[in-house]
Enzyme design. Structure first.
Site, PDB file in Angstrom:
ATOM      1  N   ARG A  24       7.451  -9.110  45.385  1.00 29.06           N
ATOM      2  CA  ARG A  24       6.877  -7.838  45.808  1.00 29.06           C
ATOM      3  C   ARG A  24       6.666  -7.786  47.326  1.00 29.06           C
ATOM      4  O   ARG A  24       5.651  -7.351  47.834  1.00 29.06           O
ATOM      5  CB  ARG A  24       5.577  -7.560  45.042  1.00 29.06           C
ATOM      6  CG  ARG A  24       5.868  -7.270  43.559  1.00 29.06           C
ATOM      7  CD  ARG A  24       4.685  -6.664  42.846  1.00 29.06           C
ATOM      8  NE  ARG A  24       3.595  -7.620  42.722  1.00 29.06           N
ATOM      9  CZ  ARG A  24       2.323  -7.290  42.531  1.00 29.06           C
ATOM     10  NH1 ARG A  24       1.987  -6.024  42.465  1.00 29.06           N
ATOM     11  NH2 ARG A  24       1.409  -8.215  42.410  1.00 29.06           N
ATOM     12  N   LEU A  26       8.070  -5.918  49.431  1.00 31.33           N
ATOM     13  CA  LEU A  26       8.020  -4.570  49.992  1.00 31.33           C
ATOM     14  C   LEU A  26       6.596  -4.025  49.949  1.00 31.33           C
ATOM     15  O   LEU A  26       6.099  -3.445  50.905  1.00 31.33           O
ATOM     16  CB  LEU A  26       8.976  -3.642  49.227  1.00 31.33           C
ATOM     17  CG  LEU A  26       9.118  -2.253  49.858  1.00 31.33           C
ATOM     18  CD1 LEU A  26       9.756  -2.344  51.237  1.00 31.33           C
ATOM     19  CD2 LEU A  26       9.929  -1.323  48.957  1.00 31.33           C
ATOM     20  N   LYS A  27       5.954  -4.254  48.806  1.00 35.23           N
ATOM     21  CA  LYS A  27       4.562  -3.808  48.671  1.00 35.23           C
ATOM     22  C   LYS A  27       3.705  -4.426  49.774  1.00 35.23           C
ATOM     23  O   LYS A  27       2.952  -3.736  50.459  1.00 35.23           O
ATOM     24  CB  LYS A  27       4.038  -4.223  47.291  1.00 35.23           C
ATOM     25  CG  LYS A  27       2.569  -3.967  47.053  1.00 35.23           C
ATOM     26  CD  LYS A  27       2.144  -4.605  45.726  1.00 35.23           C
ATOM     27  CE  LYS A  27       0.640  -4.550  45.516  1.00 35.23           C
ATOM     28  NZ  LYS A  27       0.151  -3.202  45.213  1.00 35.23           N
ATOM     29  N   SER A 448     -14.941   3.505  31.474  1.00 31.64           N
ATOM     30  CA  SER A 448     -15.006   2.441  32.472  1.00 31.64           C
ATOM     31  C   SER A 448     -16.011   2.781  33.561  1.00 31.64           C
ATOM     32  O   SER A 448     -16.199   3.944  33.915  1.00 31.64           O
ATOM     33  CB  SER A 448     -13.629   2.204  33.082  1.00 31.64           C
ATOM     34  OG  SER A 448     -13.137   3.380  33.671  1.00 31.64           O
ATOM     35  N   GLU A 499     -16.396  -1.339  30.146  1.00 28.19           N
ATOM     36  CA  GLU A 499     -15.059  -1.962  30.150  1.00 28.19           C
ATOM     37  C   GLU A 499     -14.833  -3.016  31.243  1.00 28.19           C
ATOM     38  O   GLU A 499     -13.708  -3.149  31.747  1.00 28.19           O
ATOM     39  CB  GLU A 499     -13.957  -0.871  30.239  1.00 28.19           C
ATOM     40  CG  GLU A 499     -14.080   0.190  29.151  1.00 28.19           C
ATOM     41  CD  GLU A 499     -13.013   1.299  29.227  1.00 28.19           C
ATOM     42  OE1 GLU A 499     -11.963   1.074  29.861  1.00 28.19           O
ATOM     43  OE2 GLU A 499     -13.246   2.367  28.627  1.00 28.19           O
ATOM     44  N   GLU A 620       2.183  13.298  28.113  1.00 29.63           N
ATOM     45  CA  GLU A 620       3.283  12.872  28.992  1.00 29.63           C
ATOM     46  C   GLU A 620       4.450  12.287  28.203  1.00 29.63           C
ATOM     47  O   GLU A 620       5.551  12.180  28.722  1.00 29.63           O
ATOM     48  CB  GLU A 620       2.776  11.859  30.014  1.00 29.63           C
ATOM     49  CG  GLU A 620       2.375  10.549  29.376  1.00 29.63           C
ATOM     50  CD  GLU A 620       1.779   9.573  30.369  1.00 29.63           C
ATOM     51  OE1 GLU A 620       0.973  10.011  31.192  1.00 29.63           O
ATOM     52  OE2 GLU A 620       2.143   8.398  30.297  1.00 29.63           O
ATOM     53  N   HIS A 656      -9.992  11.061  24.405  1.00 32.86           N
ATOM     54  CA  HIS A 656      -9.971  11.462  25.810  1.00 32.86           C
ATOM     55  C   HIS A 656      -8.529  11.594  26.265  1.00 32.86           C
ATOM     56  O   HIS A 656      -7.676  10.784  25.919  1.00 32.86           O
ATOM     57  CB  HIS A 656     -10.694  10.421  26.671  1.00 32.86           C
ATOM     58  CG  HIS A 656     -10.429  10.604  28.126  1.00 32.86           C
ATOM     59  ND1 HIS A 656     -10.948  11.656  28.833  1.00 32.86           N
ATOM     60  CD2 HIS A 656      -9.659   9.904  28.996  1.00 32.86           C
ATOM     61  CE1 HIS A 656     -10.507  11.588  30.083  1.00 32.86           C
ATOM     62  NE2 HIS A 656      -9.723  10.538  30.203  1.00 32.86           N
ATOM     63  N   GLU A 680      -9.847  16.370  31.516  1.00 31.84           N
ATOM     64  CA  GLU A 680      -9.963  16.633  32.942  1.00 31.84           C
ATOM     65  C   GLU A 680     -10.065  18.143  33.155  1.00 31.84           C
ATOM     66  O   GLU A 680      -9.315  18.909  32.578  1.00 31.84           O
ATOM     67  CB  GLU A 680      -8.686  16.102  33.593  1.00 31.84           C
ATOM     68  CG  GLU A 680      -8.639  16.249  35.070  1.00 31.84           C
ATOM     69  CD  GLU A 680      -7.356  15.628  35.610  1.00 31.84           C
ATOM     70  OE1 GLU A 680      -6.976  14.536  35.154  1.00 31.84           O
ATOM     71  OE2 GLU A 680      -6.743  16.264  36.464  1.00 31.84           O
ATOM     72  N   HIS A 709     -11.097  11.551  40.827  1.00 33.76           N
ATOM     73  CA  HIS A 709      -9.944  11.122  41.632  1.00 33.76           C
ATOM     74  C   HIS A 709     -10.270  11.063  43.107  1.00 33.76           C
ATOM     75  O   HIS A 709      -9.412  10.698  43.909  1.00 33.76           O
ATOM     76  CB  HIS A 709      -8.757  12.056  41.377  1.00 33.76           C
ATOM     77  CG  HIS A 709      -8.343  12.052  39.935  1.00 33.76           C
ATOM     78  ND1 HIS A 709      -8.710  13.051  39.064  1.00 33.76           N
ATOM     79  CD2 HIS A 709      -7.652  11.153  39.207  1.00 33.76           C
ATOM     80  CE1 HIS A 709      -8.242  12.766  37.862  1.00 33.76           C
ATOM     81  NE2 HIS A 709      -7.596  11.625  37.918  1.00 33.76           N
TER      82      HIS A 709
HETATM   83  N1  GLN Z   1     -11.591   4.705  28.705  1.00 31.94           N
HETATM   84  C1  GLN Z   1     -10.704   4.673  29.821  1.00 31.94           C
HETATM   85  C2  GLN Z   1     -11.498   4.569  31.105  1.00 31.94           C
HETATM   86  O1  GLN Z   1     -12.597   5.081  31.143  1.00 31.94           O
HETATM   87  C3  GLN Z   1      -9.844   5.907  29.872  1.00 31.94           C
HETATM   88  C4  GLN Z   1      -8.898   5.878  31.031  1.00 31.94           C
HETATM   89  C5  GLN Z   1      -7.814   6.934  30.998  1.00 31.94           C
HETATM   90  O2  GLN Z   1      -7.956   7.965  30.414  1.00 31.94           O
HETATM   91  N2  GLN Z   1      -6.724   6.732  31.667  1.00 31.94           N
HETATM   92  O3  GLN Z   1     -11.063   4.000  32.073  1.00 31.94           O
HETATM   93 ZN    ZN Z   2      -8.590   9.950  31.786  1.00 28.59          ZN
END
Ligand code: GLN
Ligand code: ZN
Length: 776
Positions: A24, A26-27, A448, A499, A620, A656, A680, A709
């Protein structure tokens, strides 16, 4: 005679190669540059050395025509944006002042300006930067990078073919620039864009390109007649140019469908098609179109986005059929090898026999070379390789890893009842209310809490043997204590353990499930300098022992408030792993679901009353073609229900998902039959709440009121306003209060403040709805 000469000319080629380097490099070089530790000259030198090394590696493996221009310091779509001069107005000054810094500013933003939006490259886990266009966009050719890299490869004495994002795909991937009407269609800029491509093509021709590849993966999606017309016009015009290289139009990730006859008729010299999953459809369409007389056909028979060895006999039979349909047939991977790790040879921890089932980029290039040789010289010329391939395929097929009768019998015995909860939502919800005793507008988080440097250090210490398992677990427990005590103090209603023990929400489970393989060096670019190491769904899946129960019950032992159990759902476990290619995805999903169902059962038995099963990947993974979507949603929602349906009516199932646009799958979300969903919503001002309401979504929902974010702390007022907006769409009895997503990427100070504001907002709005009787 013609057959032999066509076959003898067979080339072995690829469309792109992993960029990062074996270690890695390049990173490290790019991040070093961002931190000011290295200068532009050093970064350029690393990049140049990597490109050279990759080309040599390809050539040594027997690739006869190497790609150029696929390399990138961040993203190839951003490179295309630069190539056509579509620099957003807000980045113009930075780009003019310093091209490289301006490039990174477009990718990552600066204090002053926002970056380009990032989104998934078709149905892969690679993210590209979305071009921003408007009616005033003026294109201008900037072929420097393409021409420079072509020259580098030619200087090594190699046959090289520049690879460019095609003009139609470029426009179809773009979106209206900020301030431009949302209904502006970038495709209307085609006539302005084509002369710029013409200029780039002429420059590449002048620099020595015999062929140039134009990638048009957008044409494997459903396209309107107008869009197909635009594609026809684009390639008629580019084809009509006199000063140009030969053009190879490449498609991948799915079948070309209606676009195939369009491209077959276009005055271009070659087409590249995906003959992996889309093989049958593309073969039929090709035959129906009368083949590609006079054209070069590049056959993507080696899967460029999965990690299993090729089935040589099957590929050779496809290639033999294709020989009758085109003037010349070349062998390639189905798409750029960007989407697979570099080299299985680096994997010391995978059993040698199992390693032989896997092919990463390096192994795939030899497979392509072998197939090209077989096609050109006949199968005798590759007899040894064919025999070894047959033996490896057989070893995989008959391995106990691949087939575990207990898992298969259990999956075969699943009935519809197993996928249905014992009571309908309307009945369950009152049982849950009574059981949990939550206030109106209950507050919670997504799972988390910040993954601190201390936590990462603890994991590194464990790996390096500086601490033992007991020492590591003590650190995790301390973290859980802090997370629980913070949530109690702050006044959250449904708590989480945070988590801290999870490196990654998929990997953590993959490591504990039988049938999954982990890699040590299987890095794949997700975006920019971010690489992920997807685990491999290698065999039948089972759960030898509980995976999360210990941590959840430990957290629960510290508080009287409910602690949510936290699992990654079956669809996401598949989406963020390399999947089996020897059985339908639905079968793999069902096995994973059964393993997770056992975890759900154990959590409930251990006293967990709220269990969240995250499915951020549900949308996705939606197939590119609309026609394929119902089938996918069927097995995906069934797998979720199989995971969760075994619980008592008063156990509350949460899910979620983290994306803002999901209008097209609201029905599927309803079909999950979860009790509560968090989504979200903060950035889109609760748009999802309105979409849920419009669909008549009957369940509880927590549209996020805190955008995780960004490090920005939302004020209590702002969160309360979002809640009031949410209340206009979702009644108070069904509305939850939570952030948009997990907090693992955030730091503690902003997390603390934001969650305090979130709880304050919930209290304010509760008082507005049901004011407590004040003292008279
Ligand atoms: N339970 C995960 C967290 O809180 C959900 C993360 C996600 O949706 N990508 O990190
Ligand atoms: Zn999420």
């Amino acid at each position: 005679m013609t057959r032999t000469s066509a076959a003898a000319a067979t080339q072995a080629t690829v469309y792109g190669y992993p960029r990062q380097g074996r270690h890695r490099e390049l990173k490290k070089a790019i991040e070093g540059y961002w931190k000011g530790r290295t200068d532009a000259t050093a970064l350029t030198a690393t990049a140049t050395a990597l490109r050279r090394a990759h080309w040599r590696e390809l050539a040594d493996a027997g690739i006869t025509e190497v790609p150029t221009g696929d390399f990138s310091l961040y993203d190839h779509v951003l490179d295309a944006t630069v190539m056509v001069g579509a620099i957003p107005a807000r980045h113009r000054t930075a780009v003019d002042a310093h091209a490289l810094d301006g490039y990174f500013a477009m990718a990552r933003g600066t204090q002053e300006v926002a970056p380009l939006e990032m989104t998934k490259w078709f149905d892969t886990n690679y993210h590209y930067l979305v071009p921003e266009l408007g009616p005033d966009t003026v294109f201008s050719a900037d072929p420097g990078k393409q021409v420079g890299e072509l020259r580098e490869a030619l200087a090594l004495g190699l046959a090289a073919r520049p690879v460019l994002v095609g003009p139609v795909t470029f426009l179809l991937l773009a979106k209206p620039a900020p301030g431009v009407a949302a209904d502006f269609e970038p495709l209307t800029l085609l006539d302005r864009l084509l002369p710029v491509y013409a200029e780039v093509l002429a420059d590449l021709r002048a620099a020595g390109a015999e062929w140039v590849q134009l990638d048009e993966p957008a044409l494997v999606q459903d396209r309107t007649p107008a869009e197909l017309n635009a594609a026809a016009r684009a390639y008629r015009d580019l084809g009509a140019l006199t000063d140009r290289p030969k053009l190879l139009v490449a498609s991948y990730f799915d079948r070309l469908g209606e676009a195939l006859p369009v491209l077959a008729k276009a005055p271009v010299e070659g087409l590249a098609l995906d003959f992996t999953e889309a093989a049958a459809a593309n073969l039929d369409a090709l035959a129906a179109a009368g083949g590609l007389p006079g054209k070069r056909l590049v056959a993507g028979v080696v899967n460029g986005r999965n990690i299993w060895i090729n089935d040589f006999s099957r590929s050779l039979s496809t290639l033999a059929t294709l020989l009758g349909l085109a003037d010349r047939v070349d062998v390639a991977a189905s798409c750029s090898l960007l989407h697979v790790p570099l080299d299985t040879g680096l994997e010391r921890d995978i059993e040698p026999q199992v390693r032989r089932w896997l092919a990463f980029a390096r192994q795939k290039t030899s497979e392509i070379a072998t197939l090209a040789k077989g096609l050109a010289q006949g199968t005798d010329a590759i007899a040894a390789e064919l025999a070894a391939n047959r033996a490896d395929l057989a070893s995989r097929e008959h391995s106990p890893i691949t087939r575990d009768p207990a898992v298969r019998n259990r999956a075969a015995a699943v009935t519809d009842t197993d996928t249905r909860r014992s009571q309908p939502y309307a009945r369950r919800t009152s049982a849950q209310r009574a059981h949990l005793g939550l206030p109106l507008l209950p507050t919670t988080t997504i799972g988390s809490f910040p993954q601190t440097d201390e936590l990462r250090a603890a994991r590194a210490d464990l790996r390096a043997g500086r601490i033992d398992t007991a020492g590591y677990e003590d650190r995790i427990k301390t973290e859980i204590q802090e997370v629980i005590s913070f949530q109690e103090k702050t006044g959250l209603d449904v708590l989480v353990h945070g988590e801290p023990e999870r490196n990654d929400m998929v990997q953590y489970f993959a490591e504990q499930l039988t049938g999954y393989l982990a890699t040590q060096h299987g890095w794949v670019q997700s975006y920019g300098t971010r690489y992920v190491r997807p685990p491999v769904l290698a065999g039948d899946i089972s759960r030898p022992r509980p995976m999360t129960v210990r941590w959840t019950t430990y957290a629960q032992s510290l508080t009287t408030r409910p602690v949510k159990g936290m699992l990654t759902g079956p669809v996401t476990m598949l989406a963020w792993s390399f999947v089996r290619d020897d059985q339908p995805l639905a079968d793999t999903a069902r096995q994973v679901a059964l393993a997770l169902r056992d975890e759900v059962t154990d959590l409930e038995a251990a006293g967990t009353s709220v269990i969240q099963v995250d499915e951020p990947a549900l949308r996705e993974t939606l197939p590119l073609r609309t026609a394929d979507r119902p089938g996918y949603l069927d097995w995906a929602t069934e797998a979720f229900r199989l995971t969760t349906a075994g619980v008592r009516p008063d156990t509350q199932i949460h899910t979620h998902m983290c994306y803002a646009e999901f209008g097209d799958i609201v029905q599927a979300i309803d079909d999950l039959d979860a009790d509560v969903i968090s989504l979200e919503a903060a950035r889109s001002h609760m748009q999802v709440a309105r979409e849920l309401a419009a669909h008549g979504y009957p369940r509880e929902a927590g549209p996020g009121v805190y955008d995780i974010h960004s490090p920005r702390v939302p004020g209590a007022q702002e969160a309360a306003d979002l809640l009031r907006t949410g209340l206009r769409a979702i009644p108070a009895e069904r509305l939850w209060v939570n952030p948009d997503c997990g907090l693992k990427t955030r730091a503690w100070p902003e997390t603390r403040a934001s969650l305090e504001h979130l709880v304050a907002a919930a209290r304010t709005v509760r008082a507005e709805i049901a004011p407590e009787p004040g003292p008279k």
